[in-house]
Design a protein around this motif. Structure first.
Motif, mmCIF file in Angstrom:
data_model
loop_
_atom_site.group_PDB
_atom_site.id
_atom_site.type_symbol
_atom_site.label_atom_id
_atom_site.label_comp_id
_atom_site.label_asym_id
_atom_site.label_seq_id
_atom_site.Cartn_x
_atom_site.Cartn_y
_atom_site.Cartn_z
ATOM 1 N N HIS A 1 0.804 -1.223 0.000
ATOM 2 C CA HIS A 1 0.000 0.000 0.000
ATOM 3 C C HIS A 1 0.840 1.278 0.000
ATOM 4 C CE1 HIS A 1 0.437 0.256 4.536
ATOM 5 N NE2 HIS A 1 0.341 1.547 4.261
ATOM 6 N N THR A 2 2.098 1.231 0.497
ATOM 7 C CA THR A 2 2.920 2.440 0.545
ATOM 8 C C THR A 2 3.391 2.882 -0.842
ATOM 9 O OG1 THR A 2 4.910 1.112 0.923
ATOM 10 C CG2 THR A 2 3.728 1.925 2.870
ATOM 11 N N ARG A 3 3.266 2.002 -1.851
ATOM 12 C CA ARG A 3 3.727 2.337 -3.207
ATOM 13 C C ARG A 3 2.623 2.182 -4.250
ATOM 14 N NH1 ARG A 3 8.397 -1.537 -4.527
ATOM 15 N NH2 ARG A 3 9.137 0.086 -5.935
ATOM 16 N N CYS A 4 1.450 1.799 -3.830
ATOM 17 C CA CYS A 4 0.408 1.393 -4.766
ATOM 18 C C CYS A 4 -0.221 2.590 -5.490
ATOM 19 C CB CYS A 4 -0.683 0.622 -4.029
ATOM 20 S SG CYS A 4 -1.981 -0.008 -5.124
ATOM 21 N N PRO A 5 -0.264 2.558 -6.832
ATOM 22 C CA PRO A 5 -0.906 3.658 -7.575
ATOM 23 C C PRO A 5 -2.425 3.636 -7.469
ATOM 24 C CG PRO A 5 -0.147 1.958 -9.094
ATOM 25 C CD PRO A 5 0.360 1.574 -7.739
ATOM 26 N N GLN A 6 -3.016 2.543 -6.916
ATOM 27 C CA GLN A 6 -4.470 2.455 -6.755
ATOM 28 C C GLN A 6 -4.865 2.354 -5.278
ATOM 29 O OE1 GLN A 6 -4.587 -0.698 -10.097
ATOM 30 N NE2 GLN A 6 -6.645 0.170 -10.129
ATOM 31 N N TYR A 7 -4.062 2.961 -4.422
ATOM 32 C CA TYR A 7 -4.294 2.978 -2.974
ATOM 33 C C TYR A 7 -5.662 3.595 -2.660
ATOM 34 C CZ TYR A 7 -3.624 4.840 1.788
ATOM 35 O OH TYR A 7 -3.776 5.178 3.107
ATOM 36 N N ILE A 8 -6.423 2.945 -1.774
ATOM 37 C CA ILE A 8 -7.775 3.427 -1.472
ATOM 38 C C ILE A 8 -7.973 3.842 -0.022
ATOM 39 C CG2 ILE A 8 -8.868 2.189 -3.362
ATOM 40 C CD1 ILE A 8 -9.686 0.020 -1.366
ATOM 41 N N GLY A 9 -6.880 3.909 0.769
ATOM 42 C CA GLY A 9 -7.036 4.476 2.098
ATOM 43 C C GLY A 9 -6.922 3.510 3.258
ATOM 44 N N GLU A 10 -7.738 3.745 4.278
ATOM 45 C CA GLU A 10 -7.585 3.096 5.575
ATOM 46 C C GLU A 10 -7.629 1.576 5.494
ATOM 47 O OE1 GLU A 10 -9.805 3.094 9.926
ATOM 48 O OE2 GLU A 10 -10.057 4.807 8.573
ATOM 49 N N LYS A 11 -8.457 1.027 4.639
ATOM 50 C CA LYS A 11 -8.550 -0.427 4.531
ATOM 51 C C LYS A 11 -7.210 -1.021 4.097
ATOM 52 C CE LYS A 11 -11.527 -4.067 2.684
ATOM 53 N NZ LYS A 11 -12.693 -4.378 1.818
ATOM 54 N N CYS A 12 -6.530 -0.361 3.172
ATOM 55 C CA CYS A 12 -5.214 -0.820 2.726
ATOM 56 C C CYS A 12 -4.188 -0.705 3.857
ATOM 57 C CB CYS A 12 -4.729 -0.010 1.532
ATOM 58 S SG CYS A 12 -5.761 -0.163 0.053
ATOM 59 N N ASP A 13 -4.325 0.338 4.692
ATOM 60 C CA ASP A 13 -3.376 0.572 5.775
ATOM 61 C C ASP A 13 -3.463 -0.497 6.863
ATOM 62 O OD1 ASP A 13 -2.579 2.888 4.542
ATOM 63 O OD2 ASP A 13 -3.889 4.180 5.725
ATOM 64 N N ARG A 14 -4.663 -0.969 7.128
ATOM 65 C CA ARG A 14 -4.877 -1.774 8.338
ATOM 66 C C ARG A 14 -5.162 -3.246 8.092
ATOM 67 N NH1 ARG A 14 -8.397 2.038 12.496
ATOM 68 N NH2 ARG A 14 -6.978 3.834 12.466
ATOM 69 N N GLN A 15 -5.736 -3.569 6.955
ATOM 70 C CA GLN A 15 -6.201 -4.939 6.734
ATOM 71 C C GLN A 15 -5.377 -5.615 5.645
ATOM 72 O OE1 GLN A 15 -10.437 -5.282 6.214
ATOM 73 N NE2 GLN A 15 -10.259 -7.280 5.219
ATOM 74 N N GLU A 16 -4.794 -6.758 5.977
ATOM 75 C CA GLU A 16 -4.010 -7.502 5.001
ATOM 76 C C GLU A 16 -4.942 -8.290 4.084
ATOM 77 O OE1 GLU A 16 -0.866 -11.171 5.153
ATOM 78 O OE2 GLU A 16 -0.518 -9.501 6.549
ATOM 79 N N PRO A 17 -4.872 -8.081 2.762
ATOM 80 C CA PRO A 17 -5.781 -8.787 1.857
ATOM 81 C C PRO A 17 -5.397 -10.261 1.711
ATOM 82 C CG PRO A 17 -4.207 -7.504 0.599
ATOM 83 C CD PRO A 17 -3.947 -7.176 2.041
ATOM 84 N N GLU A 18 -6.387 -11.099 1.455
ATOM 85 C CA GLU A 18 -6.145 -12.523 1.228
ATOM 86 C C GLU A 18 -6.154 -12.810 -0.269
ATOM 87 O OE1 GLU A 18 -9.088 -14.732 3.308
ATOM 88 O OE2 GLU A 18 -8.386 -14.136 5.303
ATOM 89 N N LEU A 19 -5.475 -13.894 -0.660
ATOM 90 C CA LEU A 19 -5.523 -14.333 -2.051
ATOM 91 C C LEU A 19 -6.942 -14.787 -2.358
ATOM 92 C CD1 LEU A 19 -2.182 -16.307 -2.545
ATOM 93 C CD2 LEU A 19 -2.947 -14.357 -3.892
ATOM 94 N N THR A 20 -7.602 -14.073 -3.264
ATOM 95 C CA THR A 20 -9.017 -14.303 -3.563
ATOM 96 C C THR A 20 -9.185 -14.684 -5.023
ATOM 97 O OG1 THR A 20 -9.578 -12.601 -1.931
ATOM 98 C CG2 THR A 20 -11.307 -13.248 -3.485
ATOM 99 N N PRO A 21 -10.017 -15.691 -5.332
ATOM 100 C CA PRO A 21 -10.213 -16.084 -6.733
ATOM 101 C C PRO A 21 -10.791 -14.940 -7.560
ATOM 102 C CG PRO A 21 -11.129 -17.729 -5.241
ATOM 103 C CD PRO A 21 -10.789 -16.541 -4.405
ATOM 104 N N VAL A 22 -10.313 -14.819 -8.790
ATOM 105 C CA VAL A 22 -10.802 -13.833 -9.744
ATOM 106 C C VAL A 22 -11.253 -14.583 -10.980
ATOM 107 C CG1 VAL A 22 -10.177 -11.855 -11.186
ATOM 108 C CG2 VAL A 22 -9.233 -12.052 -8.884
ATOM 109 N N GLU A 23 -12.450 -14.268 -11.453
ATOM 110 C CA GLU A 23 -12.964 -14.951 -12.640
ATOM 111 C C GLU A 23 -12.216 -14.490 -13.881
ATOM 112 O OE1 GLU A 23 -17.124 -14.878 -13.306
ATOM 113 O OE2 GLU A 23 -17.645 -15.497 -11.264
ATOM 114 N N THR A 24 -11.891 -15.456 -14.759
ATOM 115 C CA THR A 24 -11.252 -15.145 -16.032
ATOM 116 C C THR A 24 -12.115 -15.697 -17.157
ATOM 117 O OG1 THR A 24 -9.956 -17.186 -16.003
ATOM 118 C CG2 THR A 24 -8.956 -15.240 -15.011
ATOM 119 N N ALA A 25 -11.929 -15.148 -18.351
ATOM 120 C CA ALA A 25 -12.764 -15.529 -19.496
ATOM 121 C C ALA A 25 -12.624 -17.003 -19.835
ATOM 122 C CB ALA A 25 -12.391 -14.672 -20.708
ATOM 123 N N ASP A 26 -11.400 -17.557 -19.647
ATOM 124 C CA ASP A 26 -11.200 -18.962 -20.002
ATOM 125 C C ASP A 26 -11.336 -19.904 -18.819
ATOM 126 O OD1 ASP A 26 -8.963 -18.203 -18.654
ATOM 127 O OD2 ASP A 26 -7.559 -18.551 -20.288
#
Length: 695
Positions: free
Chosen positions: A649-674
Motif C-alpha cells: 500500500h505504501t507504493r500502490c498507484p491504486q491505494y484506497i485508504g484506511e482499509k489498505c493501511d490496516r487490513q491484510e488482503p487474502e488471495l481471492t479467486p478472480v474470474e477469467t474468461a477462459d
C-alpha cells in the motif's frame, strides 16, 4: 517509460572519445588471442552508444581498453584511444588515477569481484567520494545515503553497514552503480549494468542514466546483452561479434532495419512481452579467437554465407549514408538479408509440455516463513531490531510436470523461498510436503531420496562451481552422492549428462574458468539432473546470459523437463522470459504472494497493481515505441519493518485508504474468461483492477 531522442543535433566540437583502428591482443599459453580487431568509433559529449553482442565478442575488453585498464596479459597492438584530445595510454599513472572513478566512471560486469569483501559497502562508496572531491566526512555520508536511495535501496543506513557478501546480487549491482555515479562523471561506461536487477529497479536506473546524460551532458557507453535496454536508452548502436564490428548506426536504423544476419539473429532471440512471437537461438558458437578464420568471422553460423564469404576479409559497407547516422554493415550479402530477414517464430509454431492432470501437487507449501536475525529473548526485552521477514506466510503448490514461475523485485524473498522449498534453508515455520510426505518427517533413506529428487540451480554459476575441481570431477561427485550407480555406470552417467546439456566429453577435463558463462550454466544444470530429479528450483538461470545463449538454455530446460518429467520453480525478475517459459506464474512482494494463476491469466487484466507495474517496466525492443511506465511511489519498504495491512500500500498507484493501511488482503479467486484459476491479494474488486489497465 520515457524514450531517447534518437535524432539529437549536437554542437560542432571535438569528440570526447576517439577510437581509431584499435586492436587488442591477449597473451595466453595457447598463443595470442585477438580480442578486438580494427575497432573505430567516435563519441561526442553527451552522446549515448549501446554495444551488444554475445559473450566473447569483445565488449568488456573494449570497455577496459577505453580506461587503459586491460589485464597484464592484454595489450593494444595497434590503433589509439583519445580522451578529450589526449591519448589515454600516454597519461601517467597519477593522471589516470585522477581520471578513473572521477571523470571516467566504470560499472564492471561482476559485482562479486568488483567490491572489496573486507570493507562495508558504505565505506567503499564514501572512499570514492572523498578521493575525488573535497566533501567533508559528513557531506560524503549524506551523499552516500542519497546515492543508495537513488538506486532504490530502501534501508540505506542498514545497507551501507553491510559487507558485500550480505547483499543479494541485485543489491551489489546497485551499490556499484551508486559508486560510479558518485562524482557525476563525464564518461560513464556501464558493462552489463542491469544484469542482476529486477525490472522496476532496471527502469529506475535507466531513467537515472538518461537524466545524467540529459542534465549533465554525460557521455554514455552502455554494454549489454539486452538489446531492449539499448533501444530505450541509447542513440547509437554497435553490434560486436568475435572482436569485429558487424553493424553500426542509429538505434532506429539497426533495430528497425537490421542488415547483418547476426544482428537479425540477436533480435530474433529477444523474448517479447507484448506480442506472441517467441525466441530463436543463433545456431552454432563463436569461433576461438586464437585462430581467426579467413573471410567473414560469422560465415559458419550464417544462413546467407557463400564461398566468397570465406576467401578474404569483409569490409564495412555503407547502407544508408543519408540517415540519422552513418549506417554501416560488414556483410557482402546484406541486401539478401534485408529482403529475407531472420525473424522470431510465432508461439503457435512451438509447443510446451503438458502438465499432469493428477490433482495432488508434487510439492505443497503452507504458511511458510523464513525470518533472519530472529531476536533472542533478551533482544526482545531490550527492544532490539526485529527480524528480517524474508518469507512471510507463503502458500504455494507445484504440480507434477509444470513450470511455476516466481517473479518479483530483488529482495522480495524469491531465492529464499526457493531454498526453503528444497530444504537448503531451514524455514522458521510452516509446512512443506513433497509427494505427500512432510519434509520435517523425512529421515535416513527417505531423506536421501528427497535430496536426490529436489535440486537447485543457483543464480551465479561462477560461485556455485568449485574453481579447483575439473568439471567431470564435480559431476562425478554429484552422481556418486545422488545415485547408487557403480563406478562404470557413474562415468557413463557423467558423459550422458554432458551430452544432454549440449557439451561434449572434452569439457569434463576443463576447469570452470575455462568455460563461458553459458557453458558454466549448462554444467550447473547437468549437476542438478544427476539424480533424475522430480523437482528443480531454477534461480535466475538465464539472467546473466546473452540473448542467444539464453534462448538455448531455455530450450534445453524445456527438453529436459519433458525427458525427465521434471517440475520447475523458475525464479526470475524478467517477465519476458517468464511469458515464454512458464505454465503458471506467482508474483511475490515483500515476502508474500500477491498474485498467482496461469500464464495467460497473469499476463492479461485484471492483475494486481504490483504486477501491472512490473509489466509496464519491461523495456520494449522497438526504439520508436513510447509505452507509459507506471512510476511506483517511494522505496521498497524494509523487510525488517514491513508495512501493516497490505504490504504494497505504501507504493500502490491504486491505494484506497484506511482499509489498505490496516487490513491484510487474502488471495481471492478472480474470474477469467477462459475459466483459469487466478488469485489476487488486493482490496480492489476485479472491475476496479481493470480500470485503466491497458498497457
Amino acid at each position: 517509460m520515457s524514450k531517447r531522442n534518437h535524432s539529437v543535433v549536437r554542437d560542432e566540437e571535438e569528440s570526447l572519445i576517439e577510437v581509431e583502428s584499435l586492436t587488442v591482443t591477449y597473451d595466453t599459453p595457447d598463443g595470442d588471442v585477438h580480442a578486438l580487431r580494427d575497432i573505430s568509433l567516435s563519441l561526442d559529449r553527451g552522446e549515448t552508444l549501446g554495444i551488444a553482442g554475445e559473450s566473447g565478442s569483445g565488449k568488456s575488453t573494449l570497455a577496459l581498453a577505453l580506461l587503459d585498464y586491460l589485464d597484464e596479459n592484454g595489450r593494444i597492438t595497434s590503433g589509439s584511444i583519445r580522451y578529450d584530445g589526449r591519448r589515454i595510454h600516454d597519461l601517467s599513472a597519477d593522471e589516470l588515477r585522477a581520471l578513473r572513478g572521477n571523470r571516467l566512471a566504470h560499472v564492471p560486469q561482476d559485482p562479486n569481484t568488483a567490491l572489496n569483501p573486507a570493507l562495508r559497502v558504505g565505506e567503499q562508496i564514501t572512499e570514492t567520494i572523498r578521493e575525488h572531491t573535497d566533501k567533508t566526512t559528513r557531506a560524503a555520508q549524506e551523499r552516500l545515503y542519497e546515492l543508495l536511495e537513488t538506486v532504490q535501496i530502501g534501508d540505506a543506513a542498514y545497507t551501507a553497514d553491510q559487507y558485500p557478501h550480505e547483499l543479494s546480487g541485485g543489491m551489489q549491482q546497485r551499490v556499484l552503480i551508486a559508486m560510479a555515479l558518485s562524482c557525476d562523471p563525464d564518461l560513464l561506461i556501464l558493462d552489463e549494468p542491469t544484469t542482476g536487477l529486477d525490472v522496476t529497479t532496471q527502469a529506475t536506473v535507466l531513467d537515472l542514466v538518461r537524466d545524467l546524460n540529459e542534465s549533465f551532458n554525460t557521455t554514455i557507453v552502455l554494454i549489454t546483452h539486452d538489446l531492449s535496454v539499448i533501444a530505450n536508452t541509447c542513440e547509437r548502436a554497435m553490434i560486436l561479434y568475435a572482436g569485429e564490428v558487424m553493424e553500426t548506426g542509429s538505434v532506429s536504423q539497426v533495430f528497425n532495419s537490421p542488415t547483418h544476419p547476426y544482428t537479425q539473429g540477436l533480435l530474433a532471440a529477444v523474448p517479447r512481452i507484448r506480442d506472441e512471437r517467441t525466441m530463436n537461438s543463433v545456431p552454432g558458437r563463436t569461433p576461438a579467437l586464437a585462430e581467426i578464420p579467413e573471410g567473414c568471422v560469422f560465415a559458419d553460423r550464417c544462413a546467407f554465407s557463400t564461398a566468397d564469404c570465406r576467401t578474404a576479409p569483409i569490409d564495412m559497407t555503407a547502407v544508408d549514408a543519408d540517415g540519422e547516422a552513418p549506417h554501416r554493415t560488414r556483410c557482402c550479402h546484406w541486401e539478401d538479408a534485408v529482403s529475407d530477414p531472420i525473424e522470431p517464430e510465432t508461439v503457435s509454431e512451438r509447443t510446451r509440455g503438458e502438465t499432469s492432470s493428477d490433482e495432488s501437487p508434487l510439492l505443497n507449501a503452507s504458511n511458510v516463513t523464513k525470518y533472519f536475525d530472529t531476536p533472542t529473548f533478551l533482544d526482545r526485552i531490550s527492544g532490539g531490531n526485529p527480524p528480517v521477514k524474508a518469507v512471510d506466510g507463503v502458500d504455494l503448490s507445484v504440480q507434477r510436470g509444470e513450470t511455476l514461475a516466481l517473479v518479483g523485485e530483488s529482495g522480495c524473498g524469491k531465492s529464499t523461498l526457493g531454498a526453503c522449498l528444497v530444504d537448503v534453508l531451514e524455514r522458521t515455520s510452516g509446512e512443506i510436503t513433497f509427494n505427500g510426505d512432510r519434509l520435517a518427517d523425512l529421515r535416513g533413506s527417505a531423506r536421501d531420496e528427497f535430496r536426490s529428487n529436489a535440486q537447485i540451480v543457483f543464480q551465479n554459476p561462477h560461485s556455485s562451481l568449485n574453481p579447483r575441481k575439473r568439471i567431470g570431477d564435480q559431476l562425478h561427485r554429484a552422481v556418486t552422492t545422488l545415485t547408487d550407480l557403480d563406478r562404470t555406470a557413474r562415468r557413463d552417467r557423467v558423459e550422458e549428462l554432458l551430452d544432454h546439456v549440449g557439451l561434449d566429453s572434452t569439457h569434463a577435463a576443463r576447469y570452470p574458468h575455462e568455460l563461458s558463462g553459458g557453458e558454466k550454466q549448462r554444467v550447473a544444470i547437468a549437476r542438478a539432473f544427476a539424480g533424475n530429479p522430480a523437482f528443480v528450483v531454477l534461480d535466475e538461470p538465464v539472467s546473466a546470459l546473452d540473448v542467444s545463449v539464453q534462448a538455448n538454455i531455455l530450450d534445453l530446460l524445456d527438453r529436459l523437463r519433458e525427458e525427465y518429467d521434471t517440475s520447475y520453480l523458475f525464479i526470475s525478475h524478467d517477465l519476458r522470459v517468464v511469458k515464454h517459459s512458464s505454465d503458471r506464474v506467482a508474483v511475490m512482494y515483500l515476502g508474500q504472494i500477491v498474485e498467482v494463476g496461469s500464464r495467460e491469466s497473469v499476463f492479461n487484466p485484471p492483475y494486481h497493481p504490483y504486477t501491472r507495474a512490473l509489466l509496464s517496466a519491461n523495456p520494449d525492443l522497438d526504439p520508436e515505441t513510447d509505452a507509459e511506465r507506471i512510476q511506483l511511489d517511494g522505496d521498497v519498504p524494509s523487510a525488517r519493518d514491513p508495512p501493516t495491512g497490505c504490504p504494497f500500500h505504501t507504493r500502490c498507484p491504486q491505494y484506497i485508504g484506511e482499509k489498505c493501511d490496516r487490513q491484510e488482503p487474502e488471495l481471492t479467486p478472480v474470474e477469467t474468461a477462459d475459466g483459469d484459476t487466478h488469485h489476487i491479494a488486493c482490496h480492489l474488486s476485479a472491475d476496479e483492477l481493470e480500470d485503466g489497465l491497458e498497457l
